[in-house]
Design a protein around this motif. Structure first.
Motif, mmCIF file in Angstrom:
data_model
loop_
_atom_site.group_PDB
_atom_site.id
_atom_site.type_symbol
_atom_site.label_atom_id
_atom_site.label_comp_id
_atom_site.label_asym_id
_atom_site.label_seq_id
_atom_site.Cartn_x
_atom_site.Cartn_y
_atom_site.Cartn_z
ATOM 1 N N LYS A 48 -21.113 33.463 4.267
ATOM 2 C CA LYS A 48 -21.580 33.962 2.738
ATOM 3 C C LYS A 48 -20.187 34.297 2.414
ATOM 4 N N SER A 49 -19.136 34.908 2.857
ATOM 5 C CA SER A 49 -18.149 35.377 1.992
ATOM 6 C C SER A 49 -17.159 34.224 1.907
ATOM 7 N N PHE A 50 -17.055 33.346 2.968
ATOM 8 C CA PHE A 50 -16.341 32.246 2.940
ATOM 9 C C PHE A 50 -16.799 31.113 1.581
ATOM 10 N N LEU A 51 -18.154 31.316 1.597
ATOM 11 C CA LEU A 51 -18.735 30.412 0.400
ATOM 12 C C LEU A 51 -18.387 31.282 -0.796
ATOM 13 N N SER A 52 -18.480 32.564 -0.865
ATOM 14 C CA SER A 52 -17.978 33.076 -2.214
ATOM 15 C C SER A 52 -16.673 32.755 -2.462
ATOM 16 N N ALA A 53 -15.707 32.717 -1.485
ATOM 17 C CA ALA A 53 -14.307 32.051 -2.003
ATOM 18 C C ALA A 53 -14.299 30.774 -2.581
ATOM 19 N N LEU A 54 -15.013 29.820 -2.121
ATOM 20 C CA LEU A 54 -15.075 28.515 -2.521
ATOM 21 C C LEU A 54 -15.568 28.485 -3.680
ATOM 22 N N TYR A 242 -23.039 45.836 -3.025
ATOM 23 C CA TYR A 242 -23.196 44.461 -2.653
ATOM 24 C C TYR A 242 -22.317 43.795 -3.824
ATOM 25 N N ALA A 243 -21.283 42.791 -3.526
ATOM 26 C CA ALA A 243 -20.448 42.147 -4.542
ATOM 27 C C ALA A 243 -20.873 40.813 -4.462
ATOM 28 N N TRP A 244 -19.961 39.893 -4.725
ATOM 29 C CA TRP A 244 -20.176 38.412 -4.736
ATOM 30 C C TRP A 244 -20.384 37.851 -3.312
ATOM 31 N N HIS A 245 -21.433 38.142 -2.475
ATOM 32 C CA HIS A 245 -21.646 37.968 -0.821
ATOM 33 C C HIS A 245 -20.253 38.734 -0.439
ATOM 34 N N TRP A 246 -20.068 39.848 -0.512
ATOM 35 C CA TRP A 246 -19.269 40.581 0.056
ATOM 36 C C TRP A 246 -19.930 42.036 0.151
ATOM 37 N N TRP A 247 -19.846 42.800 1.070
ATOM 38 C CA TRP A 247 -20.309 44.262 1.128
ATOM 39 C C TRP A 247 -19.187 45.189 0.761
ATOM 40 N N THR A 248 -19.416 46.131 0.168
ATOM 41 C CA THR A 248 -18.379 47.202 -0.248
ATOM 42 C C THR A 248 -18.988 48.506 -0.068
ATOM 43 N N ASP A 249 -17.734 49.490 0.494
ATOM 44 C CA ASP A 249 -18.350 50.860 0.816
ATOM 45 C C ASP A 249 -17.141 51.594 1.013
ATOM 46 N N VAL A 250 -17.153 52.947 1.171
ATOM 47 C CA VAL A 250 -16.449 53.916 1.360
ATOM 48 C C VAL A 250 -16.301 54.630 2.860
ATOM 49 N N TYR A 251 -15.196 54.738 3.223
ATOM 50 C CA TYR A 251 -15.235 55.698 4.545
ATOM 51 C C TYR A 251 -14.704 57.002 4.265
ATOM 52 N N THR A 252 -15.361 58.157 4.590
ATOM 53 C CA THR A 252 -14.850 59.328 4.510
ATOM 54 C C THR A 252 -14.696 59.966 5.758
ATOM 55 N N ARG A 255 -11.172 66.149 7.207
ATOM 56 C CA ARG A 255 -10.007 66.718 6.002
ATOM 57 C C ARG A 255 -10.114 65.757 4.766
ATOM 58 N N ASP A 256 -11.427 65.285 4.522
ATOM 59 C CA ASP A 256 -11.752 64.620 3.250
ATOM 60 C C ASP A 256 -10.774 63.417 2.934
ATOM 61 N N THR A 257 -10.422 62.747 4.126
ATOM 62 C CA THR A 257 -9.659 61.526 3.959
ATOM 63 C C THR A 257 -10.684 60.595 3.844
ATOM 64 N N SER A 258 -10.338 59.465 2.980
ATOM 65 C CA SER A 258 -11.281 58.527 2.576
ATOM 66 C C SER A 258 -10.438 57.252 2.082
ATOM 67 N N PHE A 259 -11.205 56.061 2.144
ATOM 68 C CA PHE A 259 -10.740 54.889 1.613
ATOM 69 C C PHE A 259 -11.724 53.817 1.444
ATOM 70 N N GLU A 260 -11.495 53.304 0.329
ATOM 71 C CA GLU A 260 -12.447 52.318 -0.123
ATOM 72 C C GLU A 260 -12.252 50.799 0.835
ATOM 73 N N PHE A 261 -13.284 49.924 0.947
ATOM 74 C CA PHE A 261 -13.201 48.600 1.764
ATOM 75 C C PHE A 261 -14.182 47.836 1.241
ATOM 76 N N PHE A 262 -14.051 46.465 1.623
ATOM 77 C CA PHE A 262 -14.991 45.387 1.532
ATOM 78 C C PHE A 262 -14.941 44.897 2.783
ATOM 79 N N TYR A 263 -16.229 43.996 3.128
ATOM 80 C CA TYR A 263 -16.247 43.390 4.268
ATOM 81 C C TYR A 263 -17.122 42.133 4.327
ATOM 82 N N ALA A 264 -16.938 41.295 5.226
ATOM 83 C CA ALA A 264 -17.968 40.255 5.285
ATOM 84 C C ALA A 264 -18.798 40.559 6.725
ATOM 85 N N ARG A 265 -19.960 40.457 6.740
ATOM 86 C CA ARG A 265 -20.733 40.859 7.805
ATOM 87 C C ARG A 265 -21.644 39.635 8.309
ATOM 88 N N GLY A 266 -21.597 39.624 9.699
ATOM 89 C CA GLY A 266 -22.348 38.552 10.227
ATOM 90 C C GLY A 266 -23.355 39.207 11.626
#
Length: 307
Positions: A48-54, A242-252, A255-266
């Motif tokens: 799905k994420s490859f299709l999103s790119a196309l 959810y974005a355009w056939h990508w999932w998005t989330d935040v890791y915490t 010591r309150d360290t965190s980062f945002e990320f997006f990912y393809a999931r199968g």
């Protein structure tokens, strides 16, 4: 990044592969055996994420009209449908899985297996009854992905895989792949793409590099940014948005360290994680039977804490 801790954490899981690229360098490359590196395997819904790119590339090239164009442009018979809500569905709704159909991928309606047993997948997806107004709610729907592949076929005047070869696979150097077809010869939009782990990594790096590859802008920065931006909330047990056939989330983490990320999931453990703030891409693949499979949250439990 603590690579020794990551290696120790994933070793007992017997993953098919785990690749980590940090700041342009492949810092971890783990395979269950030496054959895996050169073998293509199912990416399942990472397709799905490859299709999103196309789709994004087709927008950039002017082959597709703007995202808020209604899909009845491509399926005119929707004008005669008794449910007026179907006439409001747009390309954006398909990309964010908010078309409004009464669809349950697995369980209850068992929509996905029923679609794949039907003689015409596109017709099956379009004929499902509506339950929501388009845009109101995200409901995971591989039928919508099949509609996007069919729309791309119409707009580009060539099969989805050939469009990929010319505009994505070719530039990335992806030469060995397999892509399944529906009964009408349309490449499967929601699954069915087979790739090597290293080629999945190339795709993740393209997104980390904001659509650029070897000095060429394959996807415009503006379009890519929109395609991975959180667009609609998801319902439990899923996390994030959810974005355009990508999932998005935040890791915490601690010591309150965190980062945002997006990912393809199968299904079955196929993942491509992109963490822009850490200049990192992580690829995970697996092929074990369900009872032997590690937890779905391998990234969150075993990798993210050490990044």
């Amino acid at each position: 990044m603590n690579l020794s801790s990551i290696s120790a954490a994933i070793q007992p899981l017997q993953l098919r592969s785990c690749l980590i690229n940090r700041e342009g360098h492949l810092v971890l490359e783990h395979y269950r055996n030496t054959q895996v590196a050169d073998q293509i395997a199912k990416t399942n819904s990472c397709t799905k994420s490859f299709l999103s790119a196309l789709i994004c590339i087709a927008f950039d090239l002017g082959m597709l009209p703007p995202p808020d164009t209604r899909i009845r442009t491509f399926f005119p018979h929707l004008d005669a449908d008794s449910d007026e809500r179907k006439r409001e569905i747009t390309l954006r709704h398909l990309l964010t899985m908010s078309g409004g159909w009464n669809w349950t991928e697995f369980g209850e309606h068992n929509s996905f297996p029923r679609m794949t047993r039907s003689r015409d997948w596109v017709r099956f997806a379009l004929e499902q009854p509506m339950v929501d107004r388009p845009g109101d709610r995200m409901e995971y729907n591989s039928g919508g992905s099949q509609l996007l592949s069919a729309i791309l076929f119409q707009a580009a005047g060539m099969p989805t895989a050939r469009f990929a070869e010319e505009n994505l696979f070719g530039p990335l150097g992806i030469e060995t792949y397999r892509w399944e077809l529906d009964p009408q010869g349309i490449h499967t939009g929601g699954f069915g793409l087979w790739l090597r782990p290293t080629d999945m990594m190339k795709f993740g790096l393209l997104y980390l590099q904001q659509g650029a590859w070897n000095g060429r802008q394959l996807i415009s920065q503006e379009r890519l940014k929109e395609s991975v931006h959180p667009a609609i909330d998801v319902e439990a047990p899923n996390r994030g948005c959810y974005a355009w056939h990508w999932w998005t989330d935040v890791y915490t983490g601690e010591r309150d360290t965190s980062f945002e990320f997006f990912y393809a999931r199968g299904y079955g453990g196929q993942f491509i994680y992109v963490i822009p703030s850490l200049e990192t891409v992580v690829v995970l693949t697996d092929d074990k039977r369900k009872r032997d499979r590690p937890p779905a949250e391998v990234f969150r439990l075993y990798i993210a804490p050490h990044l």
